[in-house]
Every structure is written in structure tokens, then in C-alpha cells.
Enzyme design. Structure first.
Site, PDB file in Angstrom:
ATOM      1  N   THR A  91       6.116   2.394   3.169  1.00  0.00           N
ATOM      2  CA  THR A  91       6.603   2.525   1.753  1.00  0.00           C
ATOM      3  C   THR A  91       7.744   3.189   1.755  1.00  0.00           C
ATOM      4  O   THR A  91       8.019   3.820   2.463  1.00  0.00           O
ATOM      5  CB  THR A  91       5.671   3.051   0.849  1.00  0.00           C
ATOM      6  OG1 THR A  91       5.095   4.397   1.167  1.00  0.00           O
ATOM      7  CG2 THR A  91       4.151   2.381   0.515  1.00  0.00           C
ATOM      8  N   GLY A  92       8.622   3.000   1.024  1.00  0.00           N
ATOM      9  CA  GLY A  92      10.144   3.571   0.791  1.00  0.00           C
ATOM     10  C   GLY A  92      10.132   4.730  -0.044  1.00  0.00           C
ATOM     11  O   GLY A  92       9.406   4.944  -0.742  1.00  0.00           O
ATOM     12  N   SER A 119       9.040   3.366   6.985  1.00  0.00           N
ATOM     13  CA  SER A 119       9.717   2.340   6.441  1.00  0.00           C
ATOM     14  C   SER A 119      11.293   2.301   6.612  1.00  0.00           C
ATOM     15  O   SER A 119      11.899   3.451   6.882  1.00  0.00           O
ATOM     16  CB  SER A 119       9.813   2.371   4.748  1.00  0.00           C
ATOM     17  OG  SER A 119      10.501   1.607   4.269  1.00  0.00           O
ATOM     18  N   GLN A 141       9.003   0.119  10.558  1.00  0.00           N
ATOM     19  CA  GLN A 141       8.837  -1.329   9.936  1.00  0.00           C
ATOM     20  C   GLN A 141      10.436  -1.596   9.741  1.00  0.00           C
ATOM     21  O   GLN A 141      11.054  -0.612   9.381  1.00  0.00           O
ATOM     22  CB  GLN A 141       8.200  -1.056   8.553  1.00  0.00           C
ATOM     23  CG  GLN A 141       8.436  -2.178   7.567  1.00  0.00           C
ATOM     24  CD  GLN A 141       9.549  -2.194   6.668  1.00  0.00           C
ATOM     25  OE1 GLN A 141      10.363  -1.073   6.497  1.00  0.00           O
ATOM     26  NE2 GLN A 141      10.074  -3.143   6.373  1.00  0.00           N
ATOM     27  N   TYR A 143      13.260  -4.161   8.109  1.00  0.00           N
ATOM     28  CA  TYR A 143      13.837  -5.212   7.314  1.00  0.00           C
ATOM     29  C   TYR A 143      14.980  -5.758   7.965  1.00  0.00           C
ATOM     30  O   TYR A 143      15.925  -4.988   8.261  1.00  0.00           O
ATOM     31  CB  TYR A 143      14.253  -4.713   6.014  1.00  0.00           C
ATOM     32  CG  TYR A 143      13.049  -4.555   4.713  1.00  0.00           C
ATOM     33  CD1 TYR A 143      12.323  -5.585   4.531  1.00  0.00           C
ATOM     34  CD2 TYR A 143      12.836  -3.429   4.250  1.00  0.00           C
ATOM     35  CE1 TYR A 143      11.352  -5.461   3.271  1.00  0.00           C
ATOM     36  CE2 TYR A 143      11.922  -3.140   3.459  1.00  0.00           C
ATOM     37  CZ  TYR A 143      11.319  -3.949   3.051  1.00  0.00           C
ATOM     38  OH  TYR A 143      10.175  -3.749   1.993  1.00  0.00           O
ATOM     39  N   THR A 169       8.971  -6.802   8.705  1.00  0.00           N
ATOM     40  CA  THR A 169       8.226  -7.493   7.404  1.00  0.00           C
ATOM     41  C   THR A 169       8.862  -8.988   7.278  1.00  0.00           C
ATOM     42  O   THR A 169      10.090  -9.162   7.261  1.00  0.00           O
ATOM     43  CB  THR A 169       8.901  -6.543   6.337  1.00  0.00           C
ATOM     44  OG1 THR A 169       8.290  -5.353   6.462  1.00  0.00           O
ATOM     45  CG2 THR A 169       8.250  -7.260   4.924  1.00  0.00           C
ATOM     46  N   LYS A 237       4.324  -8.430   9.626  1.00  0.00           N
ATOM     47  CA  LYS A 237       3.714  -7.786   8.433  1.00  0.00           C
ATOM     48  C   LYS A 237       4.056  -8.784   7.351  1.00  0.00           C
ATOM     49  O   LYS A 237       5.272  -9.332   7.013  1.00  0.00           O
ATOM     50  CB  LYS A 237       4.254  -6.418   8.208  1.00  0.00           C
ATOM     51  CG  LYS A 237       3.613  -5.963   6.760  1.00  0.00           C
ATOM     52  CD  LYS A 237       4.360  -4.645   6.272  1.00  0.00           C
ATOM     53  CE  LYS A 237       3.615  -4.025   4.958  1.00  0.00           C
ATOM     54  NZ  LYS A 237       4.306  -4.648   3.935  1.00  0.00           N
ATOM     55  N   HIS A 261       2.524  -7.490   0.273  1.00  0.00           N
ATOM     56  CA  HIS A 261       3.273  -6.589  -0.114  1.00  0.00           C
ATOM     57  C   HIS A 261       2.903  -5.718  -1.346  1.00  0.00           C
ATOM     58  O   HIS A 261       3.669  -5.399  -2.200  1.00  0.00           O
ATOM     59  CB  HIS A 261       4.823  -7.296  -0.316  1.00  0.00           C
ATOM     60  CG  HIS A 261       5.843  -6.528  -0.139  1.00  0.00           C
ATOM     61  ND1 HIS A 261       6.770  -6.671   1.198  1.00  0.00           N
ATOM     62  CD2 HIS A 261       6.594  -5.340  -0.554  1.00  0.00           C
ATOM     63  CE1 HIS A 261       7.550  -5.831   1.370  1.00  0.00           C
ATOM     64  NE2 HIS A 261       7.614  -5.004   0.389  1.00  0.00           N
ATOM     65  N   ARG A 264       4.022  -7.477  -4.627  1.00  0.00           N
ATOM     66  CA  ARG A 264       5.290  -7.069  -5.106  1.00  0.00           C
ATOM     67  C   ARG A 264       6.323  -8.029  -4.829  1.00  0.00           C
ATOM     68  O   ARG A 264       7.392  -7.763  -5.378  1.00  0.00           O
ATOM     69  CB  ARG A 264       5.739  -5.741  -4.468  1.00  0.00           C
ATOM     70  CG  ARG A 264       5.318  -4.371  -4.986  1.00  0.00           C
ATOM     71  CD  ARG A 264       5.240  -3.261  -3.941  1.00  0.00           C
ATOM     72  NE  ARG A 264       6.597  -2.636  -4.180  1.00  0.00           N
ATOM     73  CZ  ARG A 264       6.698  -1.536  -5.321  1.00  0.00           C
ATOM     74  NH1 ARG A 264       5.688  -1.217  -6.044  1.00  0.00           N
ATOM     75  NH2 ARG A 264       7.810  -0.947  -5.206  1.00  0.00           N
ATOM     76  N   GLY A 294      -5.126  -3.155  -1.585  1.00  0.00           N
ATOM     77  CA  GLY A 294      -6.123  -2.948  -2.447  1.00  0.00           C
ATOM     78  C   GLY A 294      -7.176  -1.929  -1.738  1.00  0.00           C
ATOM     79  O   GLY A 294      -8.312  -2.068  -2.378  1.00  0.00           O
ATOM     80  N   ILE A 295      -6.954  -1.298  -0.770  1.00  0.00           N
ATOM     81  CA  ILE A 295      -7.926  -0.471  -0.154  1.00  0.00           C
ATOM     82  C   ILE A 295      -8.049   0.831  -1.041  1.00  0.00           C
ATOM     83  O   ILE A 295      -7.025   1.482  -1.262  1.00  0.00           O
ATOM     84  CB  ILE A 295      -7.432   0.030   1.288  1.00  0.00           C
ATOM     85  CG1 ILE A 295      -7.537  -1.435   2.169  1.00  0.00           C
ATOM     86  CG2 ILE A 295      -8.535   1.267   1.869  1.00  0.00           C
ATOM     87  CD1 ILE A 295      -8.871  -1.645   2.469  1.00  0.00           C
ATOM     88  N   GLY A 315      -1.047   1.977   0.994  1.00  0.00           N
ATOM     89  CA  GLY A 315       0.403   2.312   0.662  1.00  0.00           C
ATOM     90  C   GLY A 315       0.160   3.234  -0.721  1.00  0.00           C
ATOM     91  O   GLY A 315       0.521   4.186  -0.293  1.00  0.00           O
ATOM     92  N   ARG A 316       0.040   2.672  -1.936  1.00  0.00           N
ATOM     93  CA  ARG A 316       0.239   3.374  -2.933  1.00  0.00           C
ATOM     94  C   ARG A 316      -0.763   4.592  -3.002  1.00  0.00           C
ATOM     95  O   ARG A 316      -0.069   5.724  -3.262  1.00  0.00           O
ATOM     96  CB  ARG A 316      -0.171   2.615  -4.147  1.00  0.00           C
ATOM     97  CG  ARG A 316       1.005   1.469  -4.702  1.00  0.00           C
ATOM     98  CD  ARG A 316       0.585   0.776  -5.743  1.00  0.00           C
ATOM     99  NE  ARG A 316       1.435  -0.239  -6.284  1.00  0.00           N
ATOM    100  CZ  ARG A 316       1.385  -1.556  -5.771  1.00  0.00           C
ATOM    101  NH1 ARG A 316       0.318  -1.786  -5.133  1.00  0.00           N
ATOM    102  NH2 ARG A 316       2.014  -2.117  -6.209  1.00  0.00           N
TER     103      ARG A 316
END
Length: 366
Positions: A91-92, A119, A141, A143, A169, A237, A261, A264, A294-295, A315-316
């Protein structure tokens, strides 16, 4: 400021006992624009919410009277041992949640003995992230930038810094329609620029990449170019279908992260856990498959592994942990989840990760 620290006089806080507690706490701590940025999904956020809801449609089939006095959560990813199959997704801009940003995240991952995917949009320099947690297992990761030369420089740099895999990604040929970002863009850029995301002289490509496009022309045949340039295993990913999973195997990648993602990008795609089954079936055990999205509980981890994921990525919740108390908050999030997972294994009769199988679950008719 991104994080409003509490004053001493407020007395002892209630302990945070599950990941949802960390979410509620982060929401209070962070500025509205930072919270919206972290929490937001694309369009109506259907996929973001489905990522969590889909896990709750799966029921467990516990087996009892097995000697579960010793339960081992260890496993390996790409041949490297991790203490538990719960790692950190890329995550950024971690500085939005905590001043030390990615350095705190890297230290927490090292302490927990798990993998941290850094990231492209990290808000600390890669050198600082490596120096602060030199013993940690790290993947990078990427981009893909339209300028080939820049990709090459970045890949050579992460390889020389000891990153162990390159995670490309694939689900962002264009940024998804994140409505909250459009509303909050100005505030976000302001808080990021205030935090000084480093300058090219410091070896941090951040400001340049931040303003720069992601290459939307990239296709399957381009993978050989990446493979020719690095010895690192390449993980894709953002794969959600059996067709793309088969192509990934055909193009000799080393792994797939089943991911939407965090809801997102393209809204109204399947929840990650629902897409996992067809991807796992398609690769026929030839490459490792992982999952993010969703984990939130130990049961979620168990369900993902039962459906064929080698490990899961968070992530979050990592950002919520950072917002709580930096690296110690991230360690707490990882510990809570690891302990819940240990409990889930024990109560379903699994003594090792190898014993987690499809027989453990059933889909409930809801």
C-alpha cells in the site's frame, strides 16, 4: 496532520482486541482526507465490501479428537520461511498514517518474521526501509512506468538492495474511479507534499513516479523483457480469472496474487476469495497462489488457505495498525491475527499448515 496523537491525560485506553477495533480507532485518529483515501473503493464500493462479506458465506467443518497440543503456523513462500501465512500487501504513502511510515512497517514485519511487499509509492526511500530492518524478508511491488529505462533502474536497485521478488501489479492500466479521491485530491497532495516525500537526489523516485503515468500498453509478451533483466522471481498481482492464471503459468511467472486491489480498481468484479478457486484450479499446483482483500480474522486466513492460497496479504489493517502506534501497532495487528489463526487451526484440528485442506470448509446457502 495525518495522525492526531492522544494527550496523556485521557487515561488508559480500552485494549484493541480485533482488527475491527483498529479500524474504528484509525477512523478517529486520521484526518478525513487520509481516512477516505485509505478506506475508499471504486464507484459504489460493491467489490470492496464484498471482499469482506464473501468470507462470511463460508462455513467451517471442524474435526475433533486430534492431538492439537502442538500447532505450527510456519510455512514458506518462494522458498523462504515465514512464521505464519499472514504477510503485508503493498500500500502507498504510509507516512500519511504514521510519521516514520514504511520504516515502521518494515520493522514490524521483521519482528513478526513475515514478508513485507514495499510499494512503488512508498513515502520513505528504499534505502531507508532496508537499513531500518536489514533482516526482514521483502518483496517489491512495481507499477510499470512507460519509460523502460526507469523500470530497469528501479528493478536493478531493488535487486541490489536485497528484495527477494518482483511483484508486478497488472490491474491498473488506468486508475479506477475512486470518487472520494476526486473530492479530496487537493488535501491529500497537500499532506503528502508537507511530509516531503524525498527528492531524486536522495535516491527516492517518489515525486517523479507519483506524478507519472502507469504504462497502459503493457501486455503478456512484455514479461520476457522483465525476466531478461532480473533473476528475481516475478509475481503477478491482480489476477482474477482462470484464463489469466493459465497465461501466467505459460509465461513462466513464479506466483500470482489473487486480488481486486481492495475494490479500488474495477468495481463489480468478484470478491478475492470467490475468484481464488478458479485461479488455484487453473495453475494445477505449478506456481504459488496468494490472496489479498478482505482478510480480517483468523478464520478468514484459514478459509483462504483451505481454498488453495499459500499465504494471505493484509492491506488496510496494516495502515490501521500504523495509525494506532506505528510499528508497535502493526505488530499488534499481526499478532492478533496470528493468534486468531492459531486458534482457528487448533479448533478445526489442523496441526500444521499442510493439514489445512478443502474438506475444512463448506459454502453456506445464504
Amino acid at each position: 496532520e495525518g495522525n492526531k496523537m492522544e494527550s496523556e491525560s485521557e487515561g488508559p485506553e480500552m485494549p484493541l482486541v480485533c482488527l475491527t477495533d483498529f479500524k474504528a480507532h484509525a477512523r478517529e485518529q486520521l484526518s478525513k482526507s487520509t481516512w477516505d483515501f485509505i478506506e475508499g473503493g471504486a464507484d459504489d464500493c460493491l467489490t470492496r465490501d464484498d471482499n469482506i462479506a464473501a468470507f462470511k458465506k463460508i462455513r467451517l467443518r471442524p474435526r475433533y479428537l486430534k492431538d492439537v497440543s502442538k500447532v505450527d503456523t510456519r510455512t514458506t513462500i518462494q522458498g523462504e520461511e515465514i512464521s505464519t501465512p499472514i504477510c503485508i500487501a503493498p500500500t502507498g504513502f504510509h507516512c500519511l498514517a504514521w510519521p516514520d511510515g514504511e520504516m515502521s512497517t518494515a520493522r514490524a514485519a521483521q519482528a513478526a518474521g513475515i514478508c513485507y511487499i514495499t510499494s512503488t509509492y512508498a513515502s520513505c526511500s528504499l534505502e531507508d526501509i532496508v537499513a531500518t530492518a536489514p533482516g526482514g524478508l521483502r518483496w517489491f511491488q512495481l507499477y510499470v512506468h512507460p519509460n523502460r529505462q526507469l523500470n530497469k533502474q528501479l528493478i536493478q536497485k531493488v535487486e541490489s538492495l536485497g528484495f527477494k521478488a518482483l511483484v508486478i501489479t497488472v490491474d491498473v492500466p488506468k486508475i479506477g474511479n475512486r470518487r472520494h479521491n476526486i473530492t479530496n485530491q487537493v488535501n491529500l497532495m497537500k499532506s503528502l507534499l508537507l511530509k516531503d516525500l524525498g527528492s531524486p537526489e536522495k535516491g527516492n523516485l517518489m515525486p517523479y513516479l507519483q506524478m507519472s503515468p502507469i504504462d497502459s500498453s503493457i501486455c503478456w509478451d512484455d514479461l520476457s523483457w522483465f525476466q531478461s533483466m532480473t533473476r528475481l522471481p516475478i509475481i503477478l498481482k491482480g489476477i482474477l480469472t482462470k484464463e489469466d492464471a493459465e497465461l501466467a503459468v505459460k509465461h513462466n511467472v513464479h506466483g500470482i496474487i489473487v486480488s481486486n486491489h481492495g475494490g479500488r480498481q474495477l468495481d463489480e468484479v468478484p470478491a478475492s476469495i470467490d475468484a481464488l478457486t478458479e485461479v488455484v484450479a487453473a495453475v494445477k499446483g505449478k506456481i504459488e497462489v496468494y490472496l489479498d482483500g478482505g482478510i480480517r480474522t483468523g478464520n478468514d486466513v484459514l478459509k483462504a488457505l483451505a481454498l488453495g492460497a499459500k499465504c494471505v496479504f493484509l492491506g488496510r489493517p496494516i495502515l490501521w495498525g500504523l495509525a494506532y502506534k506505528g510499528e508497535h501497532g502493526v505488530e499488534e495487528v499481526l499478532n492478533i491475527l496470528k493468534n486468531e489463526f492459531h486458534t482457528s487451526m487448533t479448533l478445526t484440528g489442523c496441526r500444521s499448515v499442510a493439514e489445512i485442506s478443502r474438506d475444512l470448509i463448506q459454502f453456506s446457502r445464504m
